[in-house]
Motif scaffolding. Structure first.
Motif, PDB file in Angstrom:
ATOM      1  N   PHE A   1      44.647  60.814  43.577  1.00 36.19           N
ATOM      2  CA  PHE A   1      45.105  59.652  44.334  1.00 36.19           C
ATOM      3  C   PHE A   1      45.541  58.562  43.351  1.00 36.19           C
ATOM      4  O   PHE A   1      44.883  58.346  42.326  1.00 36.19           O
ATOM      5  N   ARG A   2      46.640  57.911  43.678  1.00 39.02           N
ATOM      6  CA  ARG A   2      46.993  56.682  42.962  1.00 39.02           C
ATOM      7  C   ARG A   2      46.723  55.525  43.896  1.00 39.02           C
ATOM      8  O   ARG A   2      47.169  55.533  45.055  1.00 39.02           O
ATOM      9  N   LEU A   3      45.980  54.527  43.404  1.00 39.11           N
ATOM     10  CA  LEU A   3      45.544  53.401  44.231  1.00 39.11           C
ATOM     11  C   LEU A   3      46.150  52.103  43.722  1.00 39.11           C
ATOM     12  O   LEU A   3      46.434  51.951  42.526  1.00 39.11           O
ATOM     13  N   ASP A   4      46.322  51.154  44.642  1.00 35.84           N
ATOM     14  CA  ASP A   4      46.685  49.804  44.222  1.00 35.84           C
ATOM     15  C   ASP A   4      45.385  49.039  43.925  1.00 35.84           C
ATOM     16  O   ASP A   4      44.281  49.590  44.062  1.00 35.84           O
ATOM     17  N   PRO A   5      45.462  47.784  43.493  1.00 38.72           N
ATOM     18  CA  PRO A   5      44.244  47.072  43.080  1.00 38.72           C
ATOM     19  C   PRO A   5      43.192  46.896  44.167  1.00 38.72           C
ATOM     20  O   PRO A   5      42.026  46.641  43.856  1.00 38.72           O
TER      21      PRO A   5
ATOM     22  N   MET B   1      52.973  45.945  44.516  1.00 38.36           N
ATOM     23  CA  MET B   1      53.965  45.143  43.792  1.00 38.36           C
ATOM     24  C   MET B   1      53.330  44.616  42.514  1.00 38.36           C
ATOM     25  O   MET B   1      52.129  44.391  42.453  1.00 38.36           O
ATOM     26  N   ASN B   2      54.187  44.454  41.475  1.00 34.15           N
ATOM     27  CA  ASN B   2      53.653  43.963  40.206  1.00 34.15           C
ATOM     28  C   ASN B   2      53.715  42.428  40.164  1.00 34.15           C
ATOM     29  O   ASN B   2      54.212  41.772  41.085  1.00 34.15           O
ATOM     30  N   GLU B   3      53.237  41.869  39.069  1.00 29.95           N
ATOM     31  CA  GLU B   3      53.164  40.422  38.958  1.00 29.95           C
ATOM     32  C   GLU B   3      54.556  39.791  38.943  1.00 29.95           C
ATOM     33  O   GLU B   3      54.765  38.696  39.470  1.00 29.95           O
ATOM     34  N   ALA B   4      55.515  40.481  38.316  1.00 30.97           N
ATOM     35  CA  ALA B   4      56.876  39.945  38.281  1.00 30.97           C
ATOM     36  C   ALA B   4      57.442  39.822  39.688  1.00 30.97           C
ATOM     37  O   ALA B   4      58.142  38.861  40.024  1.00 30.97           O
ATOM     38  N   TYR B   5      57.126  40.795  40.533  1.00 29.12           N
ATOM     39  CA  TYR B   5      57.603  40.764  41.930  1.00 29.12           C
ATOM     40  C   TYR B   5      56.983  39.576  42.662  1.00 29.12           C
ATOM     41  O   TYR B   5      57.671  38.846  43.386  1.00 29.12           O
ATOM     42  N   LEU B   6      55.668  39.396  42.501  1.00 24.09           N
ATOM     43  CA  LEU B   6      54.988  38.288  43.172  1.00 24.09           C
ATOM     44  C   LEU B   6      55.539  36.944  42.704  1.00 24.09           C
ATOM     45  O   LEU B   6      55.753  36.027  43.502  1.00 24.09           O
ATOM     46  N   HIS B   7      55.784  36.850  41.399  1.00 27.37           N
ATOM     47  CA  HIS B   7      56.300  35.599  40.843  1.00 27.37           C
ATOM     48  C   HIS B   7      57.699  35.317  41.369  1.00 27.37           C
ATOM     49  O   HIS B   7      58.015  34.192  41.782  1.00 27.37           O
ATOM     50  N   ALA B   8      58.544  36.350  41.372  1.00 27.57           N
ATOM     51  CA  ALA B   8      59.933  36.153  41.794  1.00 27.57           C
ATOM     52  C   ALA B   8      60.031  35.796  43.268  1.00 27.57           C
ATOM     53  O   ALA B   8      60.890  35.018  43.672  1.00 27.57           O
ATOM     54  N   THR B   9      59.143  36.374  44.079  1.00 27.28           N
ATOM     55  CA  THR B   9      59.221  36.145  45.529  1.00 27.28           C
ATOM     56  C   THR B   9      58.298  35.027  46.001  1.00 27.28           C
ATOM     57  O   THR B   9      58.197  34.779  47.206  1.00 27.28           O
ATOM     58  N   MET B  10      57.592  34.407  45.054  1.00 29.25           N
ATOM     59  CA  MET B  10      56.703  33.274  45.371  1.00 29.25           C
ATOM     60  C   MET B  10      55.673  33.648  46.437  1.00 29.25           C
ATOM     61  O   MET B  10      55.438  32.909  47.399  1.00 29.25           O
TER      62      MET B  10
ATOM     63  N   PRO C   1      41.629  53.543  35.186  1.00 28.79           N
ATOM     64  CA  PRO C   1      42.314  52.313  35.581  1.00 28.79           C
ATOM     65  C   PRO C   1      43.733  52.233  35.019  1.00 28.79           C
ATOM     66  O   PRO C   1      44.025  52.774  33.942  1.00 28.79           O
ATOM     67  N   LEU C   2      44.614  51.557  35.749  1.00 33.92           N
ATOM     68  CA  LEU C   2      45.981  51.278  35.297  1.00 33.92           C
ATOM     69  C   LEU C   2      46.064  49.786  35.009  1.00 33.92           C
ATOM     70  O   LEU C   2      45.796  48.958  35.885  1.00 33.92           O
ATOM     71  N   LEU C   3      46.425  49.447  33.784  1.00 33.14           N
ATOM     72  CA  LEU C   3      46.455  48.055  33.350  1.00 33.14           C
ATOM     73  C   LEU C   3      47.858  47.675  32.903  1.00 33.14           C
ATOM     74  O   LEU C   3      48.582  48.490  32.311  1.00 33.14           O
ATOM     75  N   LEU C   4      48.243  46.422  33.170  1.00 30.88           N
ATOM     76  CA  LEU C   4      49.507  45.872  32.704  1.00 30.88           C
ATOM     77  C   LEU C   4      49.240  44.471  32.180  1.00 30.88           C
ATOM     78  O   LEU C   4      48.826  43.592  32.935  1.00 30.88           O
ATOM     79  N   ASP C   5      49.461  44.322  30.878  1.00 30.13           N
ATOM     80  CA  ASP C   5      49.176  43.039  30.228  1.00 30.13           C
ATOM     81  C   ASP C   5      47.748  42.582  30.503  1.00 30.13           C
ATOM     82  O   ASP C   5      47.489  41.395  30.743  1.00 30.13           O
ATOM     83  N   GLY C   6      46.808  43.535  30.502  1.00 28.41           N
ATOM     84  CA  GLY C   6      45.408  43.219  30.697  1.00 28.41           C
ATOM     85  C   GLY C   6      44.981  43.046  32.144  1.00 28.41           C
ATOM     86  O   GLY C   6      43.799  42.854  32.420  1.00 28.41           O
ATOM     87  N   GLU C   7      45.918  43.124  33.063  1.00 29.30           N
ATOM     88  CA  GLU C   7      45.595  42.956  34.489  1.00 29.30           C
ATOM     89  C   GLU C   7      45.551  44.321  35.171  1.00 29.30           C
ATOM     90  O   GLU C   7      46.398  45.190  34.909  1.00 29.30           O
TER      91      GLU C   7
ATOM     92  N   GLU D   1      37.192  46.027  38.591  1.00 32.81           N
ATOM     93  CA  GLU D   1      36.905  45.608  37.220  1.00 32.81           C
ATOM     94  C   GLU D   1      37.758  46.327  36.185  1.00 32.81           C
ATOM     95  O   GLU D   1      37.700  46.002  35.000  1.00 32.81           O
ATOM     96  N   GLY D   2      38.522  47.334  36.626  1.00 33.64           N
ATOM     97  CA  GLY D   2      39.330  48.095  35.684  1.00 33.64           C
ATOM     98  C   GLY D   2      38.494  48.972  34.776  1.00 33.64           C
ATOM     99  O   GLY D   2      38.842  49.197  33.622  1.00 33.64           O
ATOM    100  N   ALA D   3      37.368  49.477  35.293  1.00 33.79           N
ATOM    101  CA  ALA D   3      36.459  50.300  34.489  1.00 33.79           C
ATOM    102  C   ALA D   3      36.749  51.780  34.703  1.00 33.79           C
ATOM    103  O   ALA D   3      37.203  52.198  35.763  1.00 33.79           O
ATOM    104  N   SER D   4      36.459  52.562  33.673  1.00 34.99           N
ATOM    105  CA  SER D   4      36.635  54.012  33.761  1.00 34.99           C
ATOM    106  C   SER D   4      35.344  54.658  34.259  1.00 34.99           C
ATOM    107  O   SER D   4      34.245  54.209  33.926  1.00 34.99           O
ATOM    108  N   LEU D   5      35.494  55.708  35.035  1.00 36.18           N
ATOM    109  CA  LEU D   5      34.360  56.514  35.490  1.00 36.18           C
ATOM    110  C   LEU D   5      34.674  57.969  35.224  1.00 36.18           C
ATOM    111  O   LEU D   5      35.800  58.423  35.434  1.00 36.18           O
ATOM    112  N   ILE D   6      33.674  58.705  34.769  1.00 37.15           N
ATOM    113  CA  ILE D   6      33.868  60.124  34.457  1.00 37.15           C
ATOM    114  C   ILE D   6      32.769  60.929  35.139  1.00 37.15           C
ATOM    115  O   ILE D   6      31.585  60.651  34.987  1.00 37.15           O
ATOM    116  N   ALA D   7      33.192  61.929  35.899  1.00 38.43           N
ATOM    117  CA  ALA D   7      32.286  62.922  36.505  1.00 38.43           C
ATOM    118  C   ALA D   7      31.166  62.271  37.309  1.00 38.43           C
ATOM    119  O   ALA D   7      29.995  62.610  37.160  1.00 38.43           O
TER     120      ALA D   7
END
Length: 567
Positions: free
Chosen positions: A260-264, A1-10, A345-351, A318-324
Motif C-alpha cells: 500500500f502507498r499511503l498519504d500522510p 498533494m505535495n507542499e508546492a501544490y498547497l502553496h500554489a493553491t493557497m 516512510p516517504l520524506l520530502l525535504d524532511g517532511e 512521525e515518519g518512523a520505519s517499522l520492520i516485521a
C-alpha cells in the motif's frame, strides 16, 4: 498533494483532503465565459479513456484565496493515469506548473508592444529567460531579442529575415506545425507551443510558449509574436515521474506481499493485486480509504482498535520505519488474518509525505508453529511414557533375573524390541502403527530360519501405546519359545493370527499365539517378569496364557476402539 501544490493553491491539506476536486477549486463566477473546470474535466476524461498522459495548453483558472476572493492564476496541467494489471485506470496523478508569472509577463509584454515600440524593445531585450520572436504574416522573423539569443543560440543578425520554422524540428516542419500555430493564433487568438525545438548546432530542448497575433493601432493583424521558455528540466521531471509510476506498478504488481502507498493521514493511494487477493477488496475500492479504519480496526480479541493506539498510525505521522511488526488485519468479510507489516516512510525535504506499507500473510507460519508445539508436547509425553516403561522393564527384570548376565541380556533384548516399536511409529505416522509391522519387528530377532512363524491377519492400525505393549508381549512369548518351547527344537513352529470379531458397534480384536512341534510343555512352577508382562498385556484387553502339552497358547482379546486409541 505535495507542499508546492498547497502553496500554489493557497490551501490547507486537512481542509481539502478527501473532497471533490471541483468543489475545492470551482470556476471564478466573476469571469465571463470561463471554461477552466470544463477544460480540466475533459483532460481528466481523456487521460482515463486513452490510458496515457494528457497535457493541456496553458489554462486560465483562478484560485479562491482563504479570504474568499478569487486570484488570477494560469496553469500548465498534465494528467498521468496509473494503470492496473488488467489495463484499468486505478487513479490519476495531476501535475501542474503555475505559469501565472509567465502569462502576466507575456500579457504585459504584448500590451507594451502594442502601446509603444520603444517600450516593447526595452521589455523584450530585458527578458533574457524568454525567447521573444516577432515575425510577419508569412512567418519571416523580424525581431529576435536577447532572450532568443540566450535560449536558442543564434544571434539576431543570423536569424532576422529567416523563416521561423528554422528552430522547429524536422518532423514538425514536415507536419506543417509552424503554419498550424499561425492559423490557430489567427482563429483562436493564440497558438500553443509545447514541443521539442532546435538550438543552433542541432541540439534539442523542450520549450513551452505561445504564438499571438500582433496588431497595429487600427486592430489589423500585421504579424505574430512567439514567446518561448526552456522547460527541459521540468519535462525530464515529468518523464521521470511517469517512469517511476510505471516501475512502481511493475514491482508491486508482481510481488506476493500486499503493498500500500499511503498519504500522510493514512489514506490509501495505491494497492497492488496481492492486496486484492489477501483482503478481498478490489484495488480501486481500497484507494481513497483509510488503511487503519478499513483493515486494522479491531484487535485479535475483537476489541476496537483506536487509531491513536496504533503503532502504524503513529509511525506514519512521525515518519518512523517499522520492520516485521506482527498484528492482525481483517478481510472485507471480517475474517482476521495474522500478518507481518513493514512501514517505509516517504520524506520530502524532511517532511513526511506518506509511506509504503508492506503486509505479509503469516497464517501458514502460525499454523506450522502451532503444529510444532503440538508435536513437541506429543514427543514429550511419549518420551516420558517410554522412560517410565524402560524404568519398569529394568527394575522388574533385575528383580527376577538369576544373575547380572541374564539380566543384562534380557534388558538389552527388551529395549531393542522397544526401540523397534518406536522406529515403526516414527517411520509411519506419529499416532498409529500397523499390527503386521509391529509383529514382524518384534519376532524378527527370533525367526533365524525364516519359516518358524506362520503369520496371518488383516491390515489394521493401532495406537502408539498399544503398539509398544504388543511388541513387548510378542517378544516375551518368542523369547520363552526359544528357551523352552517350540523354537527350542529344529522343527518347532508358531502359528500367530489375529482377527476382528463382533458387529460394527462392538468390534473386538483377537490375537492367538499357538506353539507346535516343540518339547512337551509343563506349566511353570513360578511366574517371572516376562510371564507377568505377557499376561498384563493391554490395559483395555484380556490375556489368557495356557500350557497344553502340544505347546504354549496365548490369546489376547481387546475392544478395537481401545486399540486404535492406543490404550
Amino acid at each position: 498533494m505535495n507542499e508546492a501544490y498547497l502553496h500554489a493553491t493557497m490551501t490547507d491539506r486537512k481542509a481539502i483532503i478527501g473532497r471533490p476536486l471541483f468543489e475545492v477549486f470551482p470556476d471564478d463566477p466573476a469571469v465571463p465565459n470561463v471554461f477552466g473546470e470544463r477544460n480540466l474535466r475533459a483532460s481528466l476524461d481523456r487521460a482515463i479513456q486513452s490510458r496515457s498522459p494528457d497535457r493541456m495548453a496553458v489554462q486560465h483558472y483562478n484560485i479562491r484565496r482563504p479570504d474568499g476572493v478569487f486570484e488570477e492564476r494560469h496553469w500548465r496541467p498534465l494528467s498521468i493515469p496509473v494503470i492496473g494489471p488488467g489495463g484499468e485506470v486505478l487513479s490519476l496523478i495531476h501535475y501542474v506548473v503555475d505559469v501565472t508569472t509567465d502569462v502576466l509577463q507575456t500579457r504585459d509584454a504584448q500590451t507594451a508592444l502594442t502601446a509603444s515600440e520603444a517600450r516593447y524593445q526595452a521589455i523584450v531585450e530585458s527578458s533574457i529567460d524568454y525567447a521573444m520572436v516577432a515575425m510577419d504574416l508569412s512567418g519571416t522573423i523580424t525581431t529576435w531579442n536577447t532572450g532568443a539569443e540566450h535560449v536558442l543560440g543564434w544571434r539576431a543578425d543570423e536569424m532576422i529575415g529567416r523563416p521561423t520554422e528554422t528552430f522547429f524540428t524536422q518532423e514538425d516542419r514536415a507536419a506543417g506545425v509552424p503554419a498550424k500555430e499561425m492559423r490557430a493564433a489567427l482563429e483562436q487568438g493564440r497558438g500553443t507551443d509545447e514541443r521539442w525545438h532546435l538550438r543552433k548546432g542541432g541540439g534539442r530542448f523542450w520549450a513551452n510558449g505561445e504564438l499571438m497575433p500582433l496588431k497595429d493601432a487600427a486592430g489589423t493583424v500585421i504579424g505574430f509574436l512567439k514567446i518561448l521558455r526552456d522547460r527541459t528540466s521540468q519535462r525530464e521531471t515529468e518523464v521521470a515521474l511517469a517512469e517511476q509510476s510505471s516501475i512502481l506498478r511493475s514491482v508491486t504488481d508482481h510481488v506476493s506481499e500486499a503493498v500500500f502507498r499511503l498519504d500522510p493521514v493514512g489514506t490509501i493511494l495505491l494497492a497492488n493485486p496481492a492486496a486484492e487477493r489477501l483482503f478481498g477488496w478490489p484495488a480501486d475500492e481500497l484507494v481513497g480509504r483509510n488503511l487503519h479504519e478499513t483493515l486494522h480496526h479491531h484487535r485479535a480479541d475483537g476489541s476496537t482498535f483506536p487509531a491513536e493506539a496504533c503503532i502504524f498510525v503513529r509511525a506514519l505521522r512521525e515518519g518512523a520505519s517499522l520492520i516485521a511488526e506482527e498484528t492482525v488485519f481483517f478481510r472485507r468479510d471480517g475474517t482476521p488474518v495474522p500478518v507481518e507489516c513493514t512501514n517505509a516512510p516517504l520524506l520530502l525535504d524532511g517532511e513526511v509525505i506518506g509511506a509504503v506499507v508492506t503486509v505479509t500473510d503469516i497464517t501458514a507460519r502460525k499454523r506450522v508453529a502451532e503444529q510444532q508445539d503440538i508435536l513437541n508436547h506429543e514427543l514429550s509425553h511419549r518420551l516420558k511414557n517410554t522412560l517410565a516403561l524402560v524404568q519398569s522393564i529394568t527394575s522388574q527384570t533385575l528383580r527376577s533375573a538369576p544373575d547380572l548376565v541374564a539380566a543384562r541380556e534380557a534388558i538389552a533384548a527388551r529395549l531393542i524390541v522397544l526401540g523397534k516399536a518406536h522406529d515403526i511409529l516414527l517411520a509411519g505416522s506419529t499416532d498409529s502403527a500397523s499390527v503386521r509391522t509391529v509383529v514382524e519387528g518384534a519376532l524378527g530377532l527370533h525367526d533365524v530360519t525364516g519359516n518358524r512363524f506362520q503369520i496371518d491377519g488383516p491390515d489394521l492400525d493401532i495406537g502408539p501405546s498399544a503398539a509398544l505393549s504388543l511388541g513387548l508381549m510378542l517378544h516375551e512369548l518368542a523369547t520363552n519359545a526359544v528357551k523352552y518351547g517350540a523354537l527350542s527344537t529344529r522343527g518347532g513352529t508358531v502359528d500367530l493370527s489375529w482377527t476382528l470379531e463382533g458387529d460394527a458397534l462392538d468390534v473386538v480384536f483377537r490375537l492367538d499365539w499357538q506353539e507346535r512341534g516343540g518339547p512337551p510343555v509343563t506349566p511353570p512352577s513360578r511366574r517371572g517378569f516376562g510371564s507377568r508382562l505377557i499376561q498384563r498385556g493391554f490395559a483395555a484387553g484380556e490375556v489368557a496364557l495356557s500350557y497344553p502339552a502340544e505347546g504354549v497358547r496365548c490369546s489376547l482379546t481387546a475392544p478395537l476402539v481401545g486399540l486404535e486409541a492406543g490404550l
